[in-house]
Design a protein around this motif. Structure first.
Motif, PDB file in Angstrom:
ATOM      1  N   GLY A 157     -12.006   6.902  12.290  1.00 44.28           N
ATOM      2  CA  GLY A 157     -11.536   5.726  12.650  1.00 44.28           C
ATOM      3  C   GLY A 157     -12.397   5.095  13.207  1.00 44.28           C
ATOM      4  O   GLY A 157     -12.916   3.928  13.716  1.00 44.28           O
ATOM      5  N   ASN A 158     -13.580   6.600  13.905  1.00 42.07           N
ATOM      6  CA  ASN A 158     -14.871   5.497  14.903  1.00 42.07           C
ATOM      7  C   ASN A 158     -15.489   4.564  14.134  1.00 42.07           C
ATOM      8  O   ASN A 158     -16.655   3.537  14.722  1.00 42.07           O
ATOM      9  CB  ASN A 158     -15.522   6.586  16.125  1.00 42.07           C
ATOM     10  N   LYS A 159     -15.731   5.270  13.022  1.00 40.10           N
ATOM     11  CA  LYS A 159     -16.423   3.910  12.166  1.00 40.10           C
ATOM     12  C   LYS A 159     -15.613   3.312  11.464  1.00 40.10           C
ATOM     13  O   LYS A 159     -16.363   2.286  10.356  1.00 40.10           O
ATOM     14  CB  LYS A 159     -17.189   5.363  10.811  1.00 40.10           C
ATOM     15  N   ILE A 188       0.867  -0.956   0.043  1.00 43.86           N
ATOM     16  CA  ILE A 188       0.197  -0.180  -0.214  1.00 43.86           C
ATOM     17  C   ILE A 188       0.762   1.573  -0.156  1.00 43.86           C
ATOM     18  O   ILE A 188       1.949   1.423   0.977  1.00 43.86           O
ATOM     19  CB  ILE A 188      -0.523  -0.392   1.734  1.00 43.86           C
ATOM     20  N   GLU A 189       0.535   2.422  -0.530  1.00 44.33           N
ATOM     21  CA  GLU A 189       1.170   3.539  -0.713  1.00 44.33           C
ATOM     22  C   GLU A 189       0.411   4.378  -1.022  1.00 44.33           C
ATOM     23  O   GLU A 189      -0.687   5.007  -2.221  1.00 44.33           O
ATOM     24  CB  GLU A 189       2.058   3.289  -1.953  1.00 44.33           C
ATOM     25  N   ARG A 190       0.338   5.771  -0.941  1.00 41.26           N
ATOM     26  CA  ARG A 190      -0.316   6.723  -0.929  1.00 41.26           C
ATOM     27  C   ARG A 190       0.556   7.532  -2.355  1.00 41.26           C
ATOM     28  O   ARG A 190       1.514   7.890  -2.328  1.00 41.26           O
ATOM     29  CB  ARG A 190      -0.354   7.916  -0.387  1.00 41.26           C
ATOM     30  N   ILE A 191      -0.562   7.558  -2.878  1.00 37.05           N
ATOM     31  CA  ILE A 191      -0.175   8.329  -4.847  1.00 37.05           C
ATOM     32  C   ILE A 191       0.508   9.373  -4.438  1.00 37.05           C
ATOM     33  O   ILE A 191       1.615   9.539  -5.433  1.00 37.05           O
ATOM     34  CB  ILE A 191      -1.402   8.451  -5.714  1.00 37.05           C
ATOM     35  N   TYR A 192       1.143   9.947  -3.639  1.00 38.28           N
ATOM     36  CA  TYR A 192       1.471  11.871  -3.593  1.00 38.28           C
ATOM     37  C   TYR A 192       2.691  11.088  -3.627  1.00 38.28           C
ATOM     38  O   TYR A 192       3.999  12.318  -3.728  1.00 38.28           O
ATOM     39  CB  TYR A 192       0.219  12.421  -2.468  1.00 38.28           C
ATOM     40  N   ARG A 201      -5.823  11.341   2.931  1.00 35.27           N
ATOM     41  CA  ARG A 201      -4.653  11.465   3.535  1.00 35.27           C
ATOM     42  C   ARG A 201      -4.554  10.724   5.262  1.00 35.27           C
ATOM     43  O   ARG A 201      -2.854  10.116   5.506  1.00 35.27           O
ATOM     44  CB  ARG A 201      -4.659  13.796   4.570  1.00 35.27           C
ATOM     45  N   GLU A 202      -5.485  10.455   5.508  1.00 38.50           N
ATOM     46  CA  GLU A 202      -5.469   9.236   6.458  1.00 38.50           C
ATOM     47  C   GLU A 202      -4.532   8.274   6.408  1.00 38.50           C
ATOM     48  O   GLU A 202      -5.215   7.067   5.328  1.00 38.50           O
ATOM     49  CB  GLU A 202      -6.481   9.066   6.540  1.00 38.50           C
ATOM     50  N   GLN A 203      -3.590   7.416   6.515  1.00 42.17           N
ATOM     51  CA  GLN A 203      -3.146   6.273   6.161  1.00 42.17           C
ATOM     52  C   GLN A 203      -3.710   4.723   7.212  1.00 42.17           C
ATOM     53  O   GLN A 203      -3.118   3.839   6.464  1.00 42.17           O
ATOM     54  CB  GLN A 203      -1.319   6.392   6.549  1.00 42.17           C
ATOM     55  N   ARG A 204      -4.253   5.118   7.935  1.00 42.27           N
ATOM     56  CA  ARG A 204      -4.921   3.813   8.875  1.00 42.27           C
ATOM     57  C   ARG A 204      -5.422   3.499   8.162  1.00 42.27           C
ATOM     58  O   ARG A 204      -6.705   1.996   8.761  1.00 42.27           O
ATOM     59  CB  ARG A 204      -4.523   3.748  10.066  1.00 42.27           C
ATOM     60  N   ASN A 263      -9.706   3.189   2.228  1.00 41.66           N
ATOM     61  CA  ASN A 263     -10.010   2.049   1.860  1.00 41.66           C
ATOM     62  C   ASN A 263      -8.813   0.753   0.798  1.00 41.66           C
ATOM     63  O   ASN A 263      -9.226  -0.281   0.306  1.00 41.66           O
ATOM     64  CB  ASN A 263     -11.012   2.230  -0.049  1.00 41.66           C
ATOM     65  N   ALA A 264      -7.984   1.702   0.724  1.00 40.13           N
ATOM     66  CA  ALA A 264      -6.754   0.679   0.429  1.00 40.13           C
ATOM     67  C   ALA A 264      -6.270  -0.461   1.283  1.00 40.13           C
ATOM     68  O   ALA A 264      -5.957  -1.558   1.076  1.00 40.13           O
ATOM     69  CB  ALA A 264      -5.214   1.474  -0.067  1.00 40.13           C
ATOM     70  N   VAL A 265      -6.496   0.394   2.711  1.00 44.65           N
ATOM     71  CA  VAL A 265      -5.872  -0.179   4.004  1.00 44.65           C
ATOM     72  C   VAL A 265      -6.797  -1.899   3.920  1.00 44.65           C
ATOM     73  O   VAL A 265      -6.749  -2.677   4.432  1.00 44.65           O
ATOM     74  CB  VAL A 265      -5.403  -0.110   5.050  1.00 44.65           C
TER      75      VAL A 265
END
Length: 123
Positions: free
Chosen positions: A63-65, A10-14, A103-106, A109-111
């Motif tokens: 994260g709560n959802k 997994i990687e952020r496209i930016y 921006r959220e890494q944790r 949808n990729a995770v």
């Protein structure tokens, strides 16, 4: 190679690509803001694998959802066998990198998709 040996990253496209030889798949429904399509390093934009617009908007990377989001997203993926199968087939051939724009890494949808694919591998 059996499924247990698949390499899914997994990687952020930016972020700058790591220079590996993985097959890079953008897994967001929407194109990431501020990026030119001809200046990013991707091999495939598989927008139909991303969560539905209503699910994506409801979740908003909260994260709560997370648990509820994954449950709903996994059900959507269960109904998208062609796209899931394409990614798994590609992963049999070479390492793959799932790209996302959030921006959220944790909590993105990729995770969740990686977790889903890893469960499918074990089935």
């Amino acid at each position: 190679m059996n499924f247990a040996q698949l390499d899914i990253r997994i990687e952020r496209i930016y972020d700058k690509p790591h220079g590996d030889k993985s097959f890079r798949i953008l897994v967001d429904k929407l194109w990431p803001r501020g990026l030119s399509k001809d200046k990013v390093s991707i091999d495939l934009w598989q927008r139909d694998i991303g969560p539905s617009n209503s699910l994506r908007k409801w979740f908003a990377h909260d994260g709560n959802k997370w648990s509820k989001f994954k449950n709903h997203y996994f059900k959507e993926l269960d109904n998208n066998k062609a796209s899931v199968g394409m990614i798994l087939d590609r992963a049999k051939e070479q390492p793959i990198t799932l790209l996302y724009g959030a921006r959220e890494q944790r909590f993105n949808n990729a995770v969740a998709l990686k977790e889903y694919l890893e469960k499918k591998i074990k089935e």
